[in-house]
Design a protein around this motif. Structure first.
Motif, PDB file in Angstrom:
ATOM      1  N   LEU A  56       4.583   5.078 -30.037  1.00 45.15           N
ATOM      2  CA  LEU A  56       3.755   4.739 -28.891  1.00 45.15           C
ATOM      3  C   LEU A  56       4.133   3.333 -28.431  1.00 45.15           C
ATOM      4  O   LEU A  56       4.174   2.398 -29.228  1.00 45.15           O
ATOM      5  N   VAL A  57       4.462   3.194 -27.132  1.00 44.54           N
ATOM      6  CA  VAL A  57       4.819   1.903 -26.552  1.00 44.54           C
ATOM      7  C   VAL A  57       3.803   1.584 -25.460  1.00 44.54           C
ATOM      8  O   VAL A  57       3.486   2.450 -24.630  1.00 44.54           O
ATOM      9  N   ALA A  58       3.311   0.355 -25.437  1.00 45.52           N
ATOM     10  CA  ALA A  58       2.293  -0.013 -24.452  1.00 45.52           C
ATOM     11  C   ALA A  58       2.594  -1.366 -23.841  1.00 45.52           C
ATOM     12  O   ALA A  58       3.168  -2.252 -24.484  1.00 45.52           O
ATOM     13  N   ALA A  59       2.193  -1.529 -22.576  1.00 44.43           N
ATOM     14  CA  ALA A  59       2.252  -2.820 -21.884  1.00 44.43           C
ATOM     15  C   ALA A  59       0.823  -3.267 -21.637  1.00 44.43           C
ATOM     16  O   ALA A  59       0.014  -2.516 -21.094  1.00 44.43           O
ATOM     17  N   PHE A  60       0.513  -4.501 -22.048  1.00 45.39           N
ATOM     18  CA  PHE A  60      -0.849  -4.977 -21.886  1.00 45.39           C
ATOM     19  C   PHE A  60      -0.856  -6.450 -21.506  1.00 45.39           C
ATOM     20  O   PHE A  60       0.129  -7.177 -21.692  1.00 45.39           O
ATOM     21  N   GLN A  61      -1.971  -6.890 -20.946  1.00 43.68           N
ATOM     22  CA  GLN A  61      -2.157  -8.286 -20.590  1.00 43.68           C
ATOM     23  C   GLN A  61      -3.189  -8.902 -21.526  1.00 43.68           C
ATOM     24  O   GLN A  61      -4.151  -8.245 -21.921  1.00 43.68           O
ATOM     25  N   THR A  62      -2.975 -10.183 -21.866  1.00 41.37           N
ATOM     26  CA  THR A  62      -3.821 -10.817 -22.863  1.00 41.37           C
ATOM     27  C   THR A  62      -3.648 -12.319 -22.808  1.00 41.37           C
ATOM     28  O   THR A  62      -2.842 -12.852 -22.043  1.00 41.37           O
ATOM     29  N   ASP A  63      -4.367 -13.002 -23.640  1.00 38.18           N
ATOM     30  CA  ASP A  63      -4.215 -14.433 -23.817  1.00 38.18           C
ATOM     31  C   ASP A  63      -2.958 -14.675 -24.643  1.00 38.18           C
ATOM     32  O   ASP A  63      -2.821 -14.141 -25.749  1.00 38.18           O
ATOM     33  N   GLU A  64      -2.025 -15.471 -24.106  1.00 38.74           N
ATOM     34  CA  GLU A  64      -0.748 -15.678 -24.794  1.00 38.74           C
ATOM     35  C   GLU A  64      -0.939 -16.243 -26.202  1.00 38.74           C
ATOM     36  O   GLU A  64      -0.125 -15.997 -27.090  1.00 38.74           O
ATOM     37  N   SER A  65      -1.997 -16.992 -26.426  1.00 38.60           N
ATOM     38  CA  SER A  65      -2.200 -17.580 -27.750  1.00 38.60           C
ATOM     39  C   SER A  65      -2.736 -16.580 -28.762  1.00 38.60           C
ATOM     40  O   SER A  65      -2.706 -16.829 -29.963  1.00 38.60           O
ATOM     41  N   GLN A  66      -3.236 -15.445 -28.266  1.00 32.57           N
ATOM     42  CA  GLN A  66      -3.768 -14.406 -29.157  1.00 32.57           C
ATOM     43  C   GLN A  66      -3.255 -13.044 -28.711  1.00 32.57           C
ATOM     44  O   GLN A  66      -3.974 -12.269 -28.093  1.00 32.57           O
ATOM     45  N   HIS A  72      -6.437  -5.696 -21.437  1.00 29.68           N
ATOM     46  CA  HIS A  72      -6.298  -4.503 -20.608  1.00 29.68           C
ATOM     47  C   HIS A  72      -4.934  -3.862 -20.837  1.00 29.68           C
ATOM     48  O   HIS A  72      -3.912  -4.516 -20.667  1.00 29.68           O
ATOM     49  N   VAL A  73      -4.927  -2.615 -21.233  1.00 31.59           N
ATOM     50  CA  VAL A  73      -3.685  -1.856 -21.371  1.00 31.59           C
ATOM     51  C   VAL A  73      -3.385  -1.204 -20.035  1.00 31.59           C
ATOM     52  O   VAL A  73      -4.201  -0.448 -19.502  1.00 31.59           O
ATOM     53  N   HIS A  74      -2.232  -1.490 -19.468  1.00 35.79           N
ATOM     54  CA  HIS A  74      -1.905  -0.996 -18.129  1.00 35.79           C
ATOM     55  C   HIS A  74      -1.076   0.283 -18.159  1.00 35.79           C
ATOM     56  O   HIS A  74      -1.145   1.084 -17.232  1.00 35.79           O
ATOM     57  N   ALA A  75      -0.261   0.465 -19.170  1.00 36.56           N
ATOM     58  CA  ALA A  75       0.595   1.651 -19.212  1.00 36.56           C
ATOM     59  C   ALA A  75       1.067   1.872 -20.632  1.00 36.56           C
ATOM     60  O   ALA A  75       1.154   0.935 -21.434  1.00 36.56           O
ATOM     61  N   TYR A  76       1.367   3.124 -20.931  1.00 36.36           N
ATOM     62  CA  TYR A  76       1.963   3.429 -22.222  1.00 36.36           C
ATOM     63  C   TYR A  76       2.925   4.594 -22.071  1.00 36.36           C
ATOM     64  O   TYR A  76       2.875   5.357 -21.099  1.00 36.36           O
ATOM     65  N   ASP A  77       3.806   4.718 -23.016  1.00 34.83           N
ATOM     66  CA  ASP A  77       4.757   5.829 -23.071  1.00 34.83           C
ATOM     67  C   ASP A  77       4.788   6.314 -24.507  1.00 34.83           C
ATOM     68  O   ASP A  77       4.773   5.514 -25.448  1.00 34.83           O
ATOM     69  N   TYR A  78       4.809   7.612 -24.671  1.00 32.99           N
ATOM     70  CA  TYR A  78       4.779   8.217 -26.004  1.00 32.99           C
ATOM     71  C   TYR A  78       6.085   8.964 -26.194  1.00 32.99           C
ATOM     72  O   TYR A  78       6.367   9.928 -25.494  1.00 32.99           O
ATOM     73  N   LEU A  79       6.902   8.522 -27.127  1.00 31.99           N
ATOM     74  CA  LEU A  79       8.240   9.075 -27.314  1.00 31.99           C
ATOM     75  C   LEU A  79       8.310   9.888 -28.599  1.00 31.99           C
ATOM     76  O   LEU A  79       7.795   9.480 -29.640  1.00 31.99           O
ATOM     77  N   SER A  80       8.972  11.022 -28.509  1.00 32.18           N
ATOM     78  CA  SER A  80       9.198  11.854 -29.700  1.00 32.18           C
ATOM     79  C   SER A  80      10.678  12.171 -29.872  1.00 32.18           C
ATOM     80  O   SER A  80      11.041  13.079 -30.606  1.00 32.18           O
ATOM     81  N   PHE A  95       2.691  -8.221 -22.177  1.00 30.36           N
ATOM     82  CA  PHE A  95       3.212  -8.148 -23.527  1.00 30.36           C
ATOM     83  C   PHE A  95       3.507  -6.687 -23.838  1.00 30.36           C
ATOM     84  O   PHE A  95       2.869  -5.777 -23.283  1.00 30.36           O
ATOM     85  N   LEU A  96       4.461  -6.454 -24.712  1.00 33.26           N
ATOM     86  CA  LEU A  96       4.815  -5.096 -25.117  1.00 33.26           C
ATOM     87  C   LEU A  96       4.536  -4.917 -26.603  1.00 33.26           C
ATOM     88  O   LEU A  96       4.808  -5.806 -27.410  1.00 33.26           O
ATOM     89  N   TRP A  97       4.032  -3.755 -26.906  1.00 39.24           N
ATOM     90  CA  TRP A  97       3.709  -3.385 -28.284  1.00 39.24           C
ATOM     91  C   TRP A  97       4.211  -1.966 -28.526  1.00 39.24           C
ATOM     92  O   TRP A  97       4.129  -1.104 -27.651  1.00 39.24           O
ATOM     93  N   ALA A  98       4.751  -1.719 -29.703  1.00 41.99           N
ATOM     94  CA  ALA A  98       5.195  -0.374 -30.067  1.00 41.99           C
ATOM     95  C   ALA A  98       4.831  -0.123 -31.522  1.00 41.99           C
ATOM     96  O   ALA A  98       4.855  -1.036 -32.359  1.00 41.99           O
ATOM     97  N   PRO A 120       6.138 -12.820 -22.845  1.00 41.02           N
ATOM     98  CA  PRO A 120       5.680 -11.932 -21.773  1.00 41.02           C
ATOM     99  C   PRO A 120       6.836 -11.490 -20.882  1.00 41.02           C
ATOM    100  O   PRO A 120       7.811 -12.218 -20.694  1.00 41.02           O
ATOM    101  N   VAL A 121       6.709 -10.290 -20.339  1.00 44.54           N
ATOM    102  CA  VAL A 121       7.711  -9.714 -19.436  1.00 44.54           C
ATOM    103  C   VAL A 121       7.144  -9.745 -18.026  1.00 44.54           C
ATOM    104  O   VAL A 121       6.014  -9.299 -17.795  1.00 44.54           O
TER     105      VAL A 121
END
Length: 408
Positions: A56-66, A72-80, A95-98, A120-121
């Motif tokens: 699971l990959v997600a793009a979200f916005q947040t406080d850069e220090s935390q 808020h999660v704006h989009a995600y992609d689920y890869l198999s 920020f990106l998280w996977a 951040p991207v």
């Protein structure tokens, strides 16, 4: 003689009527301008996702220090499978998280690998499209700051929501509204892939894709009369003014995501009118390992519709889909650059009316594009109007046979 377009794909005729006001064009123009600020974050994963360990990959916005304090999660992609991820987001910094998700529940568990991009991207209309390489080089222990997973709740696009064809979002009047106001379709949750009943792993999914100014309810008669014993019905819903390639890529990601969750062994796709163009391009975007075993197009303008060129050229605001459906467009010229997988059974249904060169909307010659004929396992002509074909016994008979072949 050349047919005069009456409905759907000939919606440019509306330019000559009072039903399309300057307000409608203004709304479409504003929405398109706002959507131009959106962008796609693409990237790769190391190691890549597999059917046993989807990611699971997600793009979200947040406080850069935390970075774990997700606002808020704006989009995600689920890869198999081994493909690029793609996250469509509004202008901004993300920020990106996977994370691995072998149990497919969207939650991190100890022992699962994850990645958190440290910088951040940025996404914006004047910026190059970002491409990020994520390495799953951390192992979750359970002692990290808690990540509140709100991905599903935050999504604007449905992936597997159960809905009825009587849902107001699928009614014809909303199709016209959402054509001129595509952002409203997103805000109202009227975009995505919907299930007509809860998922059943014992039955093959069938995805129906509507055309321009259409809705999922266009397939009410067919879904009522096709046998549900071996198949379950899914419907695609989208605002049909948007660029066809973006729509096709969106559905490719949704189909891939649903495969990651359900690991279905076959998927059959049935598309009407312009939906056939969306579905054919979707096949190019779907990653390896997603088993689309059959495609049927019904009355699809595979070589375009001449009246779309008129709308694209002379309308106060040109809907991107008009540009794509105009004969000779870049979209149509590239539609068959990637051959259809030879294991995918393709059924072409074309429509005609006696004494006419088409079905009242699309010329038969456009429906019978040469490249498509070469891909087709079977071709059948049905005597009916462009929309009447969706409640025709001959269509039902042909699709019943198609689904039997697709679901084997």
């Amino acid at each position: 003689m050349q047919d005069t377009a009456a409905v759907r794909l000939a919606c440019v005729v509306l330019l000559l009527t009072a039903s399309v006001t300057s307000c409608a064009f203004s709304t479409l123009g504003r929405d398109l301008q706002e959507l131009e600020g959106w962008g796609v974050i693409r990237g790769t994963l190391d190691p890549p996702a597999t059917s046993d360990r989807p990611i699971l990959v997600a793009a979200f916005q947040t406080d850069e220090s935390q970075p774990w304090a997700v606002d808020h999660v704006h989009a995600y992609d689920y890869l198999s499978g081994p493909r690029e991820f793609a996250l469509v987001v509004p202008e901004g910094e993300y920020f990106l998280w996977a994370s691995e998700d072998p149990d497919r529940n969207g939650e991190m568990r100890p022992g699962e690998r994850y990645a958190l991009h440290p910088e951040p991207v940025s996404v914006g209309p004047e910026l190059p499209e970002p491409h990020v390489a994520l390495e799953l080089d951390h192992v979750f222990t359970g002692h990290e700051p808690e990540f509140e997973n709100r991905i599903v709740e935050e999504q604007l696009i449905a992936a597997g929501e159960v809905a009825s064809l009587d849902d107001p979002r699928f009614q014809p009047e909303n199709a016209r509204t959402h054509f001129w106001h595509p952002l409203e379709a997103l805000e109202h949750g009227a975009v995505g892939v919907f299930y007509l009943e809860e998922y059943d792993p014992q039955r093959t999914p069938v995805l129906f894709v509507h055309g321009i100014l259409g809705t999922a309810s266009d397939f009410a008669w067919l879904t009522e009369h096709l046998s549900p014993e071996r198949h379950q019905f899914w419907v695609a819903q989208y605002p049909s003014a948007l660029p066809l390639d973006i729509t096709a890529e969106t559905f490719a990601f949704l189909v891939s995501e649903l495969h990651a969750f359900h690991r279905y062994e076959q998927l059959c796709v049935v598309a009407h009118s312009m939906g056939g163009l969306v579905a054919r391009r979707m096949m190019d975007h779907i990653g390896t390992g997603v088993p689309v075993t059959g495609l049927a197009t019904i009355a699809s303008p595979l070589e375009g519709v001449g009246t779309a060129r008129v709308g694209a050229r002379w309308a106060p605001v040109a809907a991107p889909s008009w540009v794509d459906v105009a004969p000779g467009s870049a979209f149509l010229e590239s539609l068959y650059d990637t051959p259809l997988d030879p294991t995918t059974h393709y059924r072409m249904l074309f429509t005609y009316l006696p004494g006419r060169s088409g079905d009242g909307v699309v010329q038969t010659a456009s429906q019978l594009r040469e490249e498509a004929q070469r891909e087709a396992g079977r071709i059948r002509g049905i005597r009916d109007t462009h929309t009447g074909v969706l409640a025709n016994e001959a269509t039902l008979e042909s699709l019943t046979d198609f689904l039997e072949r697709c679901g084997r």
